[in-house]
Design an enzyme around this catalytic site. Sequence first.
Site, PDB file in Angstrom:
ATOM      1  N   LYS A 259       4.501   0.365   8.805  1.00  0.00           N
ATOM      2  CA  LYS A 259       4.622   2.168   8.650  1.00  0.00           C
ATOM      3  C   LYS A 259       3.541   3.051   9.603  1.00  0.00           C
ATOM      4  CE  LYS A 259       3.518   0.372   4.510  1.00  0.00           C
ATOM      5  NZ  LYS A 259       2.298  -0.552   3.766  1.00  0.00           N
TER       6      LYS A 259
ATOM      7  N   GLU B  27       0.898  -1.242  -0.231  1.00  0.00           N
ATOM      8  CA  GLU B  27       0.138   0.205  -0.070  1.00  0.00           C
ATOM      9  C   GLU B  27       0.887   1.501   0.353  1.00  0.00           C
ATOM     10  OE1 GLU B  27      -2.813  -0.007   3.407  1.00  0.00           O
ATOM     11  OE2 GLU B  27      -3.481   1.977   2.525  1.00  0.00           O
TER      12      GLU B  27
ATOM     13  N   ARG C 271       5.247 -12.129  10.184  1.00  0.00           N
ATOM     14  CA  ARG C 271       6.391 -11.349   9.283  1.00  0.00           C
ATOM     15  C   ARG C 271       7.528 -11.500  10.287  1.00  0.00           C
ATOM     16  NH1 ARG C 271       2.275  -7.357   9.364  1.00  0.00           N
ATOM     17  NH2 ARG C 271       3.642  -5.447   8.869  1.00  0.00           N
TER      18      ARG C 271
HETATM   19  P1  ATP Z   1       2.580  -2.097   7.859  1.00  0.00           P
HETATM   20  O1  ATP Z   1       2.142  -2.639   8.846  1.00  0.00           O
HETATM   21  O2  ATP Z   1       3.789  -1.515   7.797  1.00  0.00           O
HETATM   22  O3  ATP Z   1       2.595  -0.766   7.540  1.00  0.00           O
HETATM   23  P2  ATP Z   1       1.738  -3.728   5.629  1.00  0.00           P
HETATM   24  O4  ATP Z   1       1.640  -4.900   6.021  1.00  0.00           O
HETATM   25  O5  ATP Z   1       0.454  -2.547   6.199  1.00  0.00           O
HETATM   26  O6  ATP Z   1       2.464  -3.209   6.763  1.00  0.00           O
HETATM   27  P3  ATP Z   1       1.849  -3.497   2.904  1.00  0.00           P
HETATM   28  O7  ATP Z   1       2.159  -2.320   2.173  1.00  0.00           O
HETATM   29  O8  ATP Z   1       0.280  -3.928   3.128  1.00  0.00           O
HETATM   30  O9  ATP Z   1       1.971  -2.690   4.456  1.00  0.00           O
HETATM   31  O10 ATP Z   1       2.818  -4.719   2.011  1.00  0.00           O
HETATM   32  C1  ATP Z   1       2.871  -5.326   1.504  1.00  0.00           C
HETATM   33  C2  ATP Z   1       2.880  -6.847   1.872  1.00  0.00           C
HETATM   34  O11 ATP Z   1       4.139  -6.493   2.598  1.00  0.00           O
HETATM   35  C3  ATP Z   1       2.145  -7.481   2.240  1.00  0.00           C
HETATM   36  O12 ATP Z   1       2.046  -8.620   1.702  1.00  0.00           O
HETATM   37  C4  ATP Z   1       2.811  -7.497   3.385  1.00  0.00           C
HETATM   38  O13 ATP Z   1       2.214  -9.021   4.400  1.00  0.00           O
HETATM   39  C5  ATP Z   1       4.189  -7.608   3.754  1.00  0.00           C
HETATM   40  N1  ATP Z   1       4.424  -7.190   5.022  1.00  0.00           N
HETATM   41  C6  ATP Z   1       4.331  -5.909   5.592  1.00  0.00           C
HETATM   42  N2  ATP Z   1       5.451  -5.969   6.804  1.00  0.00           N
HETATM   43  C7  ATP Z   1       6.325  -7.444   6.868  1.00  0.00           C
HETATM   44  C8  ATP Z   1       7.083  -7.634   7.664  1.00  0.00           C
HETATM   45  N3  ATP Z   1       7.484  -7.247   9.153  1.00  0.00           N
HETATM   46  N4  ATP Z   1       7.440  -8.967   7.262  1.00  0.00           N
HETATM   47  C9  ATP Z   1       7.359  -9.606   6.520  1.00  0.00           C
HETATM   48  N5  ATP Z   1       6.361  -9.029   5.322  1.00  0.00           N
HETATM   49  C10 ATP Z   1       5.250  -8.420   5.304  1.00  0.00           C
HETATM   50 MG    MG Z   2      -1.614  -2.491   5.248  1.00  0.00          MG
END
Ligand code: ATP
Ligand code: MG
Length: 573
Positions: free
Chosen positions: A274, A37, A264
């Site tokens: 983020k 995102e 994760r």
């Molecule tokens: P954040 O909580 O930091 O915003 P998010 O999961 O909302 O992370 P996205 O932009 O939706 O962020 O993530 C893109 C991809 O990266 C998704 O498939 C998510 O599952 C993966 N991802 C995010 N954080 C991690 C992590 N700490 N370890 C492994 N994969 C991750």
């Molecule tokens: Mg997210």
Amino acid sequence: MTSTESTRALDFIRTIIAEDLKVDKNDGRVVTRFPPEPNGYLHIGHAKSICLNFGIAAEHDGGRCHLRFDDTNPTKEEVEYVESIQEDVRWLGFDWGPHLYYASDYFGKLHDYAVQLIRKGKAYVCDLSPEEIREYRGTLTEPGRDSPYRNRSVEENLDLFQRMRAGEFADGSRVLRARIDMASPNLNMRDPVMYRILKVSHHRTGDKWCIYPMYDFAHCVSDAQEGITHSICTLEFEDHRPLYDWFLDQLDVPCHPRQIEFARLNLTHTLMSKRKLLKLVEEGHVRGWDDPRMPTLSGLRRRGYTPEAIRSLCERIGVAKRESVVDIALLEHCIREDLNKRAPRVMGVLRPLRVVIDNFPEDRVEEMEAVNNPEDPGMGTRKVPFSRVLYIEQEDFREDPPKNYYRLAPGREVRLRYAYFITCVSVVKDQGTGEVFELHCSYDPATRGGDAPDGRKVKATLHWVSAAHSLEAEARIYDDLFTKPNPGDLEEGEDFTAYLNPNSLVHLTSCRIEPSLAGAVPGSRYQFERQGYFCVDPDTPKSGKLLFNRTATLRDTWAKIEKSQKERQAEAG
Ligand code: ATP
Ligand code: MG
């Protein structure tokens, strides 16, 4: 296949894919995607997902991995993030080729699929307020209650949805919901919201839409549009999988990808969200998304991390379904291992102390031959100028040396690396503060190169620079961003910023570096002998002075942790 690949056991995701291939599922295709995102910069947790998705695609003939922006929330998303994400994925070493997509590309299709569901009686427009929807949803122990709008006719739903889209209703006044089961034990299945009204401009579609699809609906449909075979995501989506499958089962979509969840990446002393990282940026706790203390890929890059080191971390930690926290010392171990092989060694003095060699002629300059990298003889040697006035490190001199301190002290002899033995003859102090200000030493001309012909030994070898030849530099010395090992684990009412490490940055402004670094370009990495790995900061050209970020110390705490783990295992039998 290399020998390490062939002998290493496949992780559970690669095993699933291998089994799918064996039964010729998806006609033998492997198509994955990385779906960020664009609401912030990527962090090292994302690197785990990137390495996994792009890595798997690369391991199969004809495999491919898409980069898809999940841009369904126009209130939090920005073009700056879209650009930084692409830069970071490329920097990590991956390429999506022509397969760059945006969920917003599918807004038209998503709308049509929503209409399909309404026609099948599987979706309805609901007039409950967000609070009422929450209240009707029930809890883990109580079933939900049906919305009073749940049994609207197909015609009425089609009319209301069309008017939602036309902008007739206020934000939050109505939503489109899937009509599934308000008594489902899985809360995600209790008539989840598919569309909401948001009269907000979108960074790609402008004002074309005032209704936006929710993640759960948009994600599975986007995957299916792109012919994704394996939709790999993190564990928090495990409970969403029945919904992912439900939407795709109801709709007439090109394919039905398989969702697989993994744990994760979490690292000690930092955070991987983020939203929280944005707070650090917005409140000025750090200098920006690319502050070298941040766990973002842009921060790590500025700090001096290499893509190889980050990929190596991702390979070592592997992929599993169990949540865990990785010690940040392992990340540091990975960068040390990489830089040890390739970073040129140089001499730089972080906190200079002036040394005058009284018996060295005033205008003489000698060129000392120094090894660029003892790990790699191919990197050759260079000349380092030696003269009468030098700088050494303040901490390498003690007027009153404690036991086991072997470095310079009054009357003591030490070696200057690649140069001579020197002996401290006298100490000059600031009259006011009493601070040691300058040392006077003598050198032994017979020890050139670092050994005494009479075989006498010294117990310390110090780095140094020639005062007249050295370059002015600044160095930023970093430590953990948070003092708490797990700053995400808080008591009620606590704020994670309370655990920020007040000493995470020490700025040294009067460092001195050997002259071979003149013109060093931003991003170049060096080992300052005895001090650590340093990387030239991108602000160097505009500051007119060399600015360095300390990437890592030379001390390998991970090696210690591993050793004690092994010892404990050995003791346990
Ligand atoms: P954040 O909580 O930091 O915003 P998010 O999961 O909302 O992370 P996205 O932009 O939706 O962020 O993530 C893109 C991809 O990266 C998704 O498939 C998510 O599952 C993966 N991802 C995010 N954080 C991690 C992590 N700490 N370890 C492994 N994969 C991750
Ligand atoms: Mg997210």
